[in-house]
Scaffold this motif. Sequence first.
Motif, short mmCIF file in Angstrom:
data_model
loop_
_atom_site.label_atom_id
_atom_site.label_comp_id
_atom_site.label_asym_id
_atom_site.label_seq_id
_atom_site.Cartn_x
_atom_site.Cartn_y
_atom_site.Cartn_z
N TRP A 41 0.83 -1.20 0.00
CA TRP A 41 0.00 0.00 0.00
C TRP A 41 0.87 1.25 0.00
O TRP A 41 0.67 2.16 -0.79
CB TRP A 41 -0.92 -0.01 1.23
CG TRP A 41 -1.90 -1.13 1.20
CD1 TRP A 41 -1.86 -2.28 1.93
CD2 TRP A 41 -3.07 -1.24 0.37
NE1 TRP A 41 -2.93 -3.09 1.62
CE2 TRP A 41 -3.69 -2.47 0.67
CE3 TRP A 41 -3.65 -0.39 -0.58
CZ2 TRP A 41 -4.86 -2.88 0.03
CZ3 TRP A 41 -4.82 -0.81 -1.20
CH2 TRP A 41 -5.41 -2.03 -0.89
N ASP A 42 1.82 1.30 0.92
CA ASP A 42 2.76 2.42 0.96
C ASP A 42 3.99 1.98 1.76
O ASP A 42 3.97 0.96 2.46
CB ASP A 42 2.13 3.67 1.59
CG ASP A 42 1.70 3.44 3.03
OD1 ASP A 42 2.58 3.41 3.91
OD2 ASP A 42 0.49 3.27 3.28
N GLU A 43 5.05 2.73 1.63
CA GLU A 43 6.34 2.36 2.21
C GLU A 43 6.31 2.31 3.73
O GLU A 43 6.84 1.38 4.35
CB GLU A 43 7.42 3.32 1.72
CG GLU A 43 8.83 2.83 2.00
CD GLU A 43 9.87 3.58 1.19
OE1 GLU A 43 11.07 3.34 1.41
OE2 GLU A 43 9.49 4.41 0.34
N SER A 44 5.70 3.30 4.36
CA SER A 44 5.73 3.36 5.81
C SER A 44 4.99 2.20 6.45
O SER A 44 5.47 1.58 7.41
CB SER A 44 5.14 4.69 6.31
OG SER A 44 3.80 4.82 5.90
N SER A 45 3.80 1.88 5.94
CA SER A 45 3.04 0.76 6.51
C SER A 45 3.75 -0.56 6.25
O SER A 45 3.72 -1.47 7.08
CB SER A 45 1.62 0.72 5.94
OG SER A 45 1.63 0.48 4.55
N SER A 67 4.25 1.11 -4.80
CA SER A 67 2.97 1.46 -4.17
C SER A 67 1.79 1.12 -5.07
O SER A 67 1.81 1.40 -6.28
CB SER A 67 2.94 2.95 -3.83
OG SER A 67 1.67 3.32 -3.36
N SER A 69 -1.02 2.50 -4.89
CA SER A 69 -1.91 3.66 -5.00
C SER A 69 -2.20 4.00 -6.47
O SER A 69 -3.31 4.38 -6.83
CB SER A 69 -1.31 4.87 -4.29
OG SER A 69 -0.05 5.21 -4.86
#
Length: 465
Positions: A41-45, A67, A69
Amino acid sequence: MNFNRLHKIVMILTSILLIAGCTSPAQNKNEEKRTVKIMSWDESSFYRQYGDLFSMKYPNTEVEIISTSKLYQSIENEDYNYDEALTKFIEEEQPDVLLLNPSDINTLGAGGKLTEIQPLIDRDKYDLTTYSEGILESIKEMGEGKLFALSPNFSMEGILYNADLFKKYGVEPPHDGMTWQEILDLARRFPTDGEAKERIYGFGTQDGTSISDLASTIASSQGLSFYNKKTKKITINTDSWKNVYKQALDAISSKAIYVREGEGFQGGNMEDYYASQPFLMGRVAMTVDRTYMLNNIKDAETYMKDYKKFEIGIAAGPVDPSEPTKTRGAFLNDLFAIRAGSPNLDAAWDFIKFVNGEEFAKVKSKTVNNGLSSRIGFTKDYNGISLEPLYKLQPKINLDENLRDVMPIEFYREYSPILEREVKLLEENKKTIDEALNTIQIEAQAALDKAVKDEEAKKGQKDKK
């Protein structure tokens, strides 16, 4: 030192020791640097859930996050086709590890776009003895007998109940393997008097329950669909659906079921949000929900002033009466597969092996933020509440495609008012169940045929340009 900060440090050190204990420094020292591209989903998660621990295990492996997204950027476009968008995304981005849903496994696997991982399991003698057999079989079913992916965690619905209310009113608490009929019958044993905003309800959900919502939920637990993809026909006027609507209508009519009045939570602070949930506030004896509800309860205890705690119990279910040892209330959170032809096969497989392994399960066993571990025996309790009942039934993952992906969007604009109108007539005793479902089926089929025809015409005009 602040206790919470000390606790976090201890958890981090524990994670490091657990991972380090399974990693030989000599093993990684001489390995060449490598890269693996992973969909997320995204890098941080990703790093919060998987990446940090994976990097500790494989410091020689550089992870590049692709990602998803971009995949959903044009989802509101009427011409959006998820399967086409996913294929294009994979072709353009070339990820090594794919993050997929069940229908993707079926589509991409059949199209030869995924790497079968059973040979890799056999090659490395990868131990799956503690991996959920039900989840493994479901994933194989997605690949029509072939294993194309593994999921480190899953979400499971259970019957959550307020043990204090059951004791107070002398009602026997829920047991494992209850059907929806049994749950609704049990709910009727609670009193139905009192003001709507203060009284006790035998059963309720976070958002409140209507006849159509409850009927849809019961139908889902039995594997019923109102649409047959093969014949492209609406199939709601059947004996099975009639029985489902009878259960829902009888339950709502009993007044033992919480029905939300108005729009519900419309914004505000977290206390307002928690206060809008009747089960959380001790006013509903039973609900059916996933483990995130336990997070909400823990947060409410922490952040709400004068919050009244109560004893929580969990029972396995609901079940389909025809398959009492299985549950369709299971959802795979992160299905990881390997793209066919990936030049980084070993790195991709190392990632999937690691996040689906026992060492990873041990580290993540104290949280339910991402669901339950697919490795049995690690996630035993949360905040003092036993989670073992959620492992008692064999997960049966719903492999049907999301109907919104195979039916025109325009159809739903026509279908929703039809359903709402007929259910209201049913509720007001102006129509029988047979009459209402017959009308829904006839009018919905006409709406579907028109939507399909319009969509084909629009596509034809587009192709001519």
